[in-house]
Design a protein around this motif. Structure first.
Motif, PDB file in Angstrom:
ATOM      1  N   TYR A  60     -21.700  19.781   8.277  1.00 50.21           N
ATOM      2  CA  TYR A  60     -21.609  20.387   9.609  1.00 50.21           C
ATOM      3  C   TYR A  60     -20.616  19.601  10.463  1.00 50.21           C
ATOM      4  O   TYR A  60     -20.480  18.386  10.330  1.00 50.21           O
ATOM      5  N   SER A  61     -19.993  20.321  11.386  1.00 51.68           N
ATOM      6  CA  SER A  61     -19.197  19.627  12.387  1.00 51.68           C
ATOM      7  C   SER A  61     -20.141  18.977  13.390  1.00 51.68           C
ATOM      8  O   SER A  61     -21.289  19.415  13.564  1.00 51.68           O
ATOM      9  N   ASP A  62     -19.650  17.957  14.054  1.00 54.47           N
ATOM     10  CA  ASP A  62     -20.477  17.276  15.055  1.00 54.47           C
ATOM     11  C   ASP A  62     -20.860  18.226  16.184  1.00 54.47           C
ATOM     12  O   ASP A  62     -21.911  18.080  16.792  1.00 54.47           O
ATOM     13  N   ALA A  63     -20.007  19.200  16.462  1.00 59.21           N
ATOM     14  CA  ALA A  63     -20.251  20.108  17.577  1.00 59.21           C
ATOM     15  C   ALA A  63     -21.472  20.993  17.372  1.00 59.21           C
ATOM     16  O   ALA A  63     -22.065  21.464  18.345  1.00 59.21           O
ATOM     17  N   VAL A  64     -21.833  21.231  16.104  1.00 57.11           N
ATOM     18  CA  VAL A  64     -22.936  22.167  15.844  1.00 57.11           C
ATOM     19  C   VAL A  64     -24.115  21.513  15.140  1.00 57.11           C
ATOM     20  O   VAL A  64     -25.172  22.148  14.987  1.00 57.11           O
ATOM     21  N   LYS A  65     -23.945  20.279  14.714  1.00 53.03           N
ATOM     22  CA  LYS A  65     -25.012  19.593  13.971  1.00 53.03           C
ATOM     23  C   LYS A  65     -26.296  19.575  14.801  1.00 53.03           C
ATOM     24  O   LYS A  65     -26.282  19.245  15.985  1.00 53.03           O
ATOM     25  N   GLY A  66     -27.390  19.960  14.162  1.00 54.39           N
ATOM     26  CA  GLY A  66     -28.676  19.999  14.845  1.00 54.39           C
ATOM     27  C   GLY A  66     -28.987  21.326  15.511  1.00 54.39           C
ATOM     28  O   GLY A  66     -30.131  21.579  15.889  1.00 54.39           O
ATOM     29  N   ARG A  67     -27.969  22.182  15.662  1.00 54.73           N
ATOM     30  CA  ARG A  67     -28.184  23.488  16.288  1.00 54.73           C
ATOM     31  C   ARG A  67     -27.957  24.631  15.300  1.00 54.73           C
ATOM     32  O   ARG A  67     -28.619  25.670  15.392  1.00 54.73           O
ATOM     33  N   PHE A  68     -27.013  24.466  14.401  1.00 56.00           N
ATOM     34  CA  PHE A  68     -26.674  25.503  13.422  1.00 56.00           C
ATOM     35  C   PHE A  68     -27.176  25.095  12.048  1.00 56.00           C
ATOM     36  O   PHE A  68     -27.199  23.908  11.704  1.00 56.00           O
ATOM     37  N   THR A  69     -27.541  26.096  11.253  1.00 56.52           N
ATOM     38  CA  THR A  69     -27.973  25.851   9.882  1.00 56.52           C
ATOM     39  C   THR A  69     -27.282  26.843   8.958  1.00 56.52           C
ATOM     40  O   THR A  69     -27.364  28.058   9.176  1.00 56.52           O
ATOM     41  N   ILE A  70     -26.628  26.323   7.929  1.00 53.47           N
ATOM     42  CA  ILE A  70     -26.006  27.167   6.917  1.00 53.47           C
ATOM     43  C   ILE A  70     -26.928  27.239   5.714  1.00 53.47           C
ATOM     44  O   ILE A  70     -27.551  26.230   5.338  1.00 53.47           O
ATOM     45  N   SER A  71     -27.042  28.410   5.132  1.00 52.38           N
ATOM     46  CA  SER A  71     -27.905  28.579   3.964  1.00 52.38           C
ATOM     47  C   SER A  71     -27.327  29.663   3.066  1.00 52.38           C
ATOM     48  O   SER A  71     -26.382  30.359   3.450  1.00 52.38           O
ATOM     49  N   ARG A  72     -27.899  29.799   1.878  1.00 51.01           N
ATOM     50  CA  ARG A  72     -27.406  30.803   0.933  1.00 51.01           C
ATOM     51  C   ARG A  72     -28.576  31.544   0.319  1.00 51.01           C
ATOM     52  O   ARG A  72     -29.689  31.024   0.226  1.00 51.01           O
ATOM     53  N   GLU A  73     -28.300  32.759  -0.107  1.00 53.34           N
ATOM     54  CA  GLU A  73     -29.287  33.561  -0.830  1.00 53.34           C
ATOM     55  C   GLU A  73     -28.623  34.034  -2.103  1.00 53.34           C
ATOM     56  O   GLU A  73     -27.793  34.951  -2.084  1.00 53.34           O
ATOM     57  N   ASN A  74     -28.975  33.406  -3.204  1.00 52.93           N
ATOM     58  CA  ASN A  74     -28.282  33.652  -4.463  1.00 52.93           C
ATOM     59  C   ASN A  74     -28.354  35.111  -4.892  1.00 52.93           C
ATOM     60  O   ASN A  74     -27.361  35.689  -5.337  1.00 52.93           O
ATOM     61  N   ALA A  75     -29.521  35.710  -4.768  1.00 53.42           N
ATOM     62  CA  ALA A  75     -29.713  37.064  -5.275  1.00 53.42           C
ATOM     63  C   ALA A  75     -28.812  38.077  -4.568  1.00 53.42           C
ATOM     64  O   ALA A  75     -28.467  39.115  -5.140  1.00 53.42           O
TER      65      ALA A  75
END
Length: 119
Positions: A60-75
């Motif tokens: 994460y960039s410092d600007a969004v760390k703690g506020r944004f979450t990236i995730s994936r859905e394989n299916a």
């Protein structure tokens, strides 16, 4: 080549949340890093977050760390960007991008989705 289609942008008040989605198609994704970038009016495009499809390592960039979450859905070959505690400085066009593991540059890009945060 990977085709990427983003969705989920919109208008939200400061303090609110949005979830962006990016569907990937056209190439196997197991050796790929997926990223979110954003570009505000008059500014350079900047890195927001990334996730390695195999293993799920995130950055994460410092600007969004703690506020944004990236995730994936394989299916669904889909990645997400959950954005919480949004503020007007988060207003930008958000782009999904992909690159092979080990590559320097992202070479596949989506069309972008607008996120506008009102104060």
């Amino acid at each position: 080549q990977v085709q990427l289609v983003e969705s989920g942008g919109g208008l939200v008040q400061a303090g609110g949340s949005l979830r962006l989605s990016c569907v990937s198609s056209g190439r196997a994704v197991h050796n790929v890093v997926m990223g979110w970038f954003r570009q505000a009016p008059g500014k350079e495009r900047e890195f927001v977050a990334s996730i390695r499809w195999a293993g799920g390592t995130t950055y994460y960039s410092d600007a969004v760390k703690g506020r944004f979450t990236i995730s994936r859905e394989n299916a669904r070959n889909t990645i997400y960007l959950q954005m919480n505690s949004l503020n007007p400085e988060d207003t930008a066009v958000y782009y999904c991008a992909a690159k092979r593991v080990g590559a320097s540059n992202y070479n596949d890009w989506g069309q972008g989705t607008q996120v506008t945060v009102s104060s």
